[in-house]
Enzyme design. Sequence first.
Site, PDB file in Angstrom:
ATOM      1  N   ASP A  90       0.884  -1.239   0.054  1.00 39.06           N
ATOM      2  CA  ASP A  90       0.031  -0.039   0.051  1.00 39.06           C
ATOM      3  C   ASP A  90       1.067   1.395   0.082  1.00 39.06           C
ATOM      4  O   ASP A  90       2.136   1.411   0.674  1.00 39.06           O
ATOM      5  CB  ASP A  90      -0.961  -0.145   1.250  1.00 39.06           C
ATOM      6  CG  ASP A  90      -2.108   0.997   1.102  1.00 39.06           C
ATOM      7  OD1 ASP A  90      -2.572   1.127   0.259  1.00 39.06           O
ATOM      8  OD2 ASP A  90      -2.109   1.522   2.378  1.00 39.06           O
ATOM      9  N   GLU A 141       0.962  -0.392  -5.103  1.00 41.22           N
ATOM     10  CA  GLU A 141      -0.174   0.421  -4.927  1.00 41.22           C
ATOM     11  C   GLU A 141       0.524   1.876  -5.323  1.00 41.22           C
ATOM     12  O   GLU A 141       0.946   2.596  -4.404  1.00 41.22           O
ATOM     13  CB  GLU A 141      -0.979   0.267  -3.972  1.00 41.22           C
ATOM     14  CG  GLU A 141      -2.301   1.059  -3.726  1.00 41.22           C
ATOM     15  CD  GLU A 141      -2.126   2.282  -3.304  1.00 41.22           C
ATOM     16  OE1 GLU A 141      -2.699   3.354  -3.912  1.00 41.22           O
ATOM     17  OE2 GLU A 141      -1.487   2.604  -2.314  1.00 41.22           O
ATOM     18  N   ASP A 201     -11.036   1.272  -1.833  1.00 36.88           N
ATOM     19  CA  ASP A 201     -11.213   2.902  -1.277  1.00 36.88           C
ATOM     20  C   ASP A 201     -11.982   3.309  -2.214  1.00 36.88           C
ATOM     21  O   ASP A 201     -12.240   4.688  -1.882  1.00 36.88           O
ATOM     22  CB  ASP A 201      -9.863   3.393  -1.295  1.00 36.88           C
ATOM     23  CG  ASP A 201      -8.830   2.886  -0.273  1.00 36.88           C
ATOM     24  OD1 ASP A 201      -9.360   2.703   1.137  1.00 36.88           O
ATOM     25  OD2 ASP A 201      -7.505   2.861  -0.345  1.00 36.88           O
TER      26      ASP A 201
END
Length: 258
Positions: A77, A124, A180
């Site tokens: 992430d 990401e 998200d």
Amino acid sequence: YVSYDSADVWANPGQFQMDGDLLPTAVAGCPPDGFSEDGQLWGNPLYSWEYHRETGYSWWISRMQHSLRLYDVVRIDHFRGFESFWEVDADEETAINGVWRKGPGMKLFRALDAAVPELPIIAEDLGYVTDSVRQLVRDSGYPGMKVLEFAFDSRDSGCASDYLPHNYPENCVVYTGTHDNETIQGWFHSIHPDERKMAREYLCNPDTPDENMYLPFISLAMRSKARMCIIPIQDYMGLDNRSRINVPSTVGTNWRWR
């Protein structure tokens, strides 16, 4: 990042930016963008990259080795934070007054690759992406992420053309949306009519009813040359935003969908 009340911080406070009372001196977040005018104040303790460099990134290596005992593929992430990260003083109430600091860059990933060859990693690389971040993704060799919603949404602060499928490199992973984002069905109803028109023109699809537009977007993702394609189950089912997983920078109602 990890939580302040995590076992990692408790057992190894020297790995983080902490004061003598073991309280964070600076915390993580991201600057203001089209989705949040105050930025996002995540509040996670920031790493002491000097410490990690001196220890040969041993904590990162053990963390990755353990993750690979649990998962087939690991998504890192906020990958851009390894090039530069947004540092916010711990006493700030928003992320507006943060500053960019340099991350470890390829030094970390060379150490990881030496310890765990051929890492199955997804980078990401969303959010505020600069040329130096793009270069880090290329140098790492990890596939980056492409989100179809970002290609047609003026609220996204990144480069929309990066997310149009005809511009994808093969070494990437395409999503209709991530945890998200809004569901593709909820998102299509929330964008401006001109953006819906642009999406239909790109899809050469003027006739599919709005309630079924999730199907052409799934097909578009699958037809792209991305190496991998990930479709959230909510999008396969054509569900609206009542089934959304997470709204960034909010607490109390997320991660409850079943």
